[in-house]
Design a protein around this motif. Structure first.
Motif, mmCIF file in Angstrom:
data_model
loop_
_atom_site.group_PDB
_atom_site.id
_atom_site.type_symbol
_atom_site.label_atom_id
_atom_site.label_comp_id
_atom_site.label_asym_id
_atom_site.label_seq_id
_atom_site.Cartn_x
_atom_site.Cartn_y
_atom_site.Cartn_z
ATOM 1 N N ASP A 119 44.546 49.091 36.859
ATOM 2 C CA ASP A 119 45.592 48.611 37.755
ATOM 3 C C ASP A 119 45.574 47.086 37.850
ATOM 4 O O ASP A 119 46.618 46.439 37.829
ATOM 5 C CB ASP A 119 45.425 49.230 39.148
ATOM 6 N N LYS A 222 44.983 50.484 46.763
ATOM 7 C CA LYS A 222 45.969 49.467 46.372
ATOM 8 C C LYS A 222 45.301 48.100 46.335
ATOM 9 O O LYS A 222 44.425 47.796 47.148
ATOM 10 C CB LYS A 222 47.133 49.434 47.380
ATOM 11 N N TYR A 417 51.027 43.665 48.154
ATOM 12 C CA TYR A 417 50.247 44.574 47.309
ATOM 13 C C TYR A 417 50.550 44.290 45.839
ATOM 14 O O TYR A 417 51.703 44.111 45.457
ATOM 15 C CB TYR A 417 50.582 46.034 47.630
ATOM 16 N N LYS A 419 51.593 44.569 42.312
ATOM 17 C CA LYS A 419 52.519 45.416 41.535
ATOM 18 C C LYS A 419 53.093 46.574 42.358
ATOM 19 O O LYS A 419 53.447 47.607 41.796
ATOM 20 C CB LYS A 419 51.816 45.973 40.284
ATOM 21 N N ARG A 420 53.199 46.385 43.668
ATOM 22 C CA ARG A 420 53.758 47.454 44.520
ATOM 23 C C ARG A 420 54.738 46.836 45.523
ATOM 24 O O ARG A 420 54.428 46.704 46.708
ATOM 25 C CB ARG A 420 52.643 48.211 45.245
ATOM 26 N N GLN A 422 57.589 47.961 46.706
ATOM 27 C CA GLN A 422 58.105 48.860 47.752
ATOM 28 C C GLN A 422 57.080 49.033 48.872
ATOM 29 O O GLN A 422 57.439 49.014 50.057
ATOM 30 C CB GLN A 422 58.469 50.219 47.151
ATOM 31 N N GLU A 423 55.806 49.211 48.492
ATOM 32 C CA GLU A 423 54.741 49.330 49.500
ATOM 33 C C GLU A 423 54.653 48.054 50.326
ATOM 34 O O GLU A 423 54.454 48.098 51.539
ATOM 35 C CB GLU A 423 53.395 49.601 48.818
ATOM 36 N N THR A 424 54.788 46.906 49.675
ATOM 37 C CA THR A 424 54.737 45.621 50.377
ATOM 38 C C THR A 424 55.866 45.535 51.401
ATOM 39 O O THR A 424 55.652 45.139 52.543
ATOM 40 C CB THR A 424 54.836 44.453 49.376
#
Length: 556
Positions: A119, A222, A417, A419-420, A422-424
């Motif tokens: 990751d 994450k 986060y 490469k995230r 949407q989570e961010t």
């Protein structure tokens, strides 16, 4: 300002509500202290001392090692080590050449290791000879180009460095490493590298210093992107809170791992910033901790409640002198009142509860150390840190004393986060970090956490917070450790289950526990199920893994 931030009324006069945070490379914490105190001991490791000059020299060498291997600024370097000098050298050396550190838990199994390395797209890993086989098995499924292997013996004094491999092999440990083909010996690389000073300029607000992976206790781990500014700000905030710490004068007991973000900031970064001596403990061993405190007289001991529980209940605690400890900041889990009172009585120092999370570098709140504090509270927000309690659904601010989700804004809040996106976006809204922790603020601006939003138990329509029940359980004289979780129940939807570890030599029946709880809790909060256990599953920092308890429950 004090009207909208009632907590400022309770700041000690020595702590300002706002500070300037330098915008430079995080590694300057070491560079500046080494220039000011070159001959002071920076690290103590199992009998061996390294001065600030020696640590800086080795860190410069490691920076050149990475550049000689073709590592470029912005590439990720995994450090999979316990608390040892090699971990500190690799950390600062990576930062000096502009790399991004990925702190990796040495306890990770192959599956977890593959996830984190792939990751993060780490190109180098620094690890122990003891862990080499595990890394090699995972390597082909990652982006790793180079494996740098160190050993505990690399920084042991004579004759321990000679005896260590003999003892480990006698114990059945595998220390054999096949060098070549991208596998290198840490000390050999350092000896061959330049020690020319290097500390690259960075855009501190934007450039990532650290990818710190969340514990994974609530799902897939994450990568939290923490910038140079994030970590410098939190180091300064923590140090200003501990305002009696003298530059070059304190000793930090490194019992919590530096690969955990709490240990990284409160121990490693703070000790380097204050030019203290960092006493590195590679593995939590209560006898070693007691002997170390008695011999080396550490003054600052950040830790987790489980560490303080182990210390105050140890049969040798009254035989050794632990009165050198002035300050303990407890994080990672709720601090039971009984533990706080007994620890302070034994040491004469101050044990205060703080609060933080990986996404905030990590510390956001703490009780004043030498001022007005509130028991069973996480304290007040740090300088330059604003906190609100809001309705999780509407985002509306809750009245004083009402429970809602804690949200935080400050210079220590993560970039996002890795490469995230949407989570961010779900976690950071308009600059506010939504913590997922439920709590309340009182009229003085002191905050209390009642529990994780995800840990909330809904039984028969009632909202039940495990911490409320755990506090009552910890008051029982026969209970050493306790955890509470919601387990499936056909009638109530969920019901309360308590997992109990008893003190040695003590007994307690379910009926006796039921009577104890009913005298102290509303009927709907009383545990309907009880399981007595020898131990509770925990992370290395001492946080109880509720998810693992629930997984075990489902399998039964």
């Amino acid at each position: 300002m004090r009207e909208s931030k009632p907590w400022l009324r309770h700041y000690p006069s020595e702590v300002a509500p706002t500070y300037e945070y330098p915008k430079h490379n995080l590694a300057r914490l070491l560079v500046d202290s080494a220039h000011q105190f070159p001959e002071r001991p920076a690290l103590y490791f199992l009998g061996k001392k390294l001065s600030y000059r020696e640590l800086l020299h080795a860190s410069y060498q490691f920076a050149h090692v990475l550049m000689d291997l073709g590592v470029r600024p912005g590439e990720r370097v995994s450090i999979m080590l316990p608390n040892c000098p090699s971990a500190i050298i690799a950390y600062f050396g990576t930062l000096m050449m502009g790399g991004i550190v990925v702190m990796t838990n040495p306890l990770y199994v192959e599956r977890e290791l593959i996830h984190q390395l792939s990751d993060s797209e780490a190109v180098v890993i620094v690890t122990l000879d003891l862990l080499f086989d595990r890394v090699q098995k995972a390597k082909s499924r990652t982006f790793l180009r180079h494996v740098i292997v160190t050993s505990i013996k690399d920084y042991l004094p004579f004759p321990k460095n000679l005896l260590y491999p003999i003892k480990m092999k006698k114990d059945g440990a595998k220390l054999d490493v096949t060098y070549g083909d991208g596998v290198y010996a840490f000390k050999k690389l350092l000896r061959a590298a330049s020690a020319a000073p290097i500390c690259v300029d960075v855009n501190a607000d934007d450039d990532i210093a650290l990818l710190q992976y969340t514990g994974g206790t609530t799902g897939l781990s994450k990568g939290v992107m923490l910038t140079h500014t994030n970590l410098i700000a939190n180091t300064y905030q923590t140090s200003n809170w501990c305002y009696q710490v003298q530059p070059g004068g304190d000793r930090f007991l490194g019992a919590i791992p530096c690969f955990h973000v709490f240990g990284l900031t409160v121990l490693l970064n703070q000790s380097m910033y204050r030019a203290g001596m960092l006493i590195l403990i590679p593995k939590f061993d209560i006898d070693m901790i007691l002997d170390t405190i008695h011999k080396l007289k550490p003054t600052i001991f950040p830790g987790a409640p489980t560490m303080y529980v182990a210390l105050i209940n140890h049969k040798r605690v009254k035989e050794v002198d632990i009165s050198s400890i002035n300050v303990c900041v407890s994080g990672s889990a709720p601090l039971p009142l009984e533990v706080q009172e007994r620890f302070e009585a034994l040491t004469g120092g101050r044990l205060i509860e703080g609060y933080g999370l990986t996404e905030a570098s990590p510390v956001t709140h703490a009780n004043p150390i030498w001022g007005f504090r509130k028991i069973m509270s996480i304290g007040v927000p740090f300088p330059d840190t604003v906190t609100k309690v809001v309705d999780s659904d509407s985002g509306e601010e809750m009245p004083i004393g009402e429970i809602g989700e804690i949200i935080i804004k400050g210079p220590q809040i993560m970039k996002g986060y890795w490469k995230r996106e949407q989570e961010t976006a779900k976690t950071i809204k308009d600059g506010w970090l939504y913590t997922g922790d439920m709590g309340r603020m009182d009229e003085d601006g002191f905050f209390s956490i009642v529990d994780r939003k995800k840990d909330l138990i809904i039984a028969g329509g009632f909202n039940i917070y495990p911490r409320d029940i755990e506090e009552v359980l910890y008051e029982h004289p026969a209970i050493l450790e306790a955890a509470v979780a919601g387990v499936p129940d056909e009638y109530r939807g969920e019901t309360v289950k308590a997992f109990i570890v008893l003190r040695e030599g003590m007994t307690l029946s379910e009926k006796e526990l039921d009577v104890w709880c009913r005298e102290r809790l509303a009927a709907y909060k009383v545990p309907r199920k009880v399981e007595f256990r020898q131990s509770l599953p925990k992370t290395m920092i001492g946080k109880v893994l509720r998810r693992q308890l629930l997984e075990e429950e489902v399998k039964q």
